[in-house]
Design an enzyme around this catalytic site. Sequence first.
Site, short mmCIF file in Angstrom:
data_model
loop_
_atom_site.label_atom_id
_atom_site.label_comp_id
_atom_site.label_asym_id
_atom_site.label_seq_id
_atom_site.Cartn_x
_atom_site.Cartn_y
_atom_site.Cartn_z
N HIS A 128 -13.27 35.70 9.93
CA HIS A 128 -13.38 34.48 8.94
C HIS A 128 -12.91 34.90 7.63
CE1 HIS A 128 -15.71 30.95 10.65
NE2 HIS A 128 -15.64 31.92 11.78
N GLU B 135 -9.62 27.25 12.50
CA GLU B 135 -10.12 26.08 11.82
C GLU B 135 -9.47 26.22 10.67
OE1 GLU B 135 -12.34 28.86 12.51
OE2 GLU B 135 -13.09 28.47 14.30
#
Length: 317
Positions: free
Chosen positions: A37, A105
């Site tokens: 991330h 995402e």
Amino acid sequence: MRVGYFLSCEEYSPQQLVEQAVAAEAAGFDALWISDHFHPWNDEQGQSPFVWSVIGALAQACSLPVTTAVTCPTVRTHPAVIAQAAATSACLLDGRFVLGVGTGEALNEHILGGPWPSLDVRLEMLEEAVSLIRELWTGEVVTRQGKHYQVDTARIYTLPDEPPPIYMSAFGPKALEAAARIADGFICTQDDEDVVSSFKEKSGGKPAQGGYKVAWADTVDEGVDHAHRLWANAGVPGELAQVLPSPQHFEQASQLVTRSATADSVVAGDKIEEHVDQMRSFVSAGYDEVYVANMGPNYREMIQAYGREVLPAVRED
């Protein structure tokens, strides 16, 4: 049946991730997942170290295989850079590395200011990225002008003896079709037998990895508190998890997720039979490997308890 520990980069510092990996190996876990991330899902989680640096540290601290769960090699990071990072990781891990990829995402991928593509475009980009990564892993000089990516006389010099497998995360039928076609294996976080069997049927029996999170604590209430405080975002439904662009947006959306909904969706507390049953549900779904993460501060206790009681119970089945 391989049982692994899932390292959550969103919640823990680099030092804690290495500590967990060492403890997991000592407890008898077989392998590691690690998330990739740029942002955590919310500010309460509060971490997000650079995954490739952490993998380098893991390679020196323990001997467990590592899978990225998952890296997005399409928007934030060019696939040529991912190809080099993964090749180096495979060398450091003596071949015990799987490159797990997905379409990503907006939370992590929007940061360079470009538009967030539709799912069809993201799948198209991922397929091209995987093809380019594999070509670069041949060690040949690569020049390519693709639809989404170009490279000019690029060559990766530091390569493992064998290229790493590439597994793909997939949610929904389009992504599942793509994973069965282009990937060496499947990654998912749902204990859904229909999804796993569909992938295996479409792919000709390629392997599948599944993973989930628990909240170890002295009581159920304490565990639910940790899960809801840190991971209420897991209850955000549908496409929101792919399109919300910031931790602040996830915090806003997570206000709609009730504590009771979190309690219904996670195993919390220290009742061994509940933890065993949760893992068995993933085994029963048909996964070849199952990975479990802890939510909250009690990861040492969770890892030790799993080593003493949960892993032996599952392996006896």
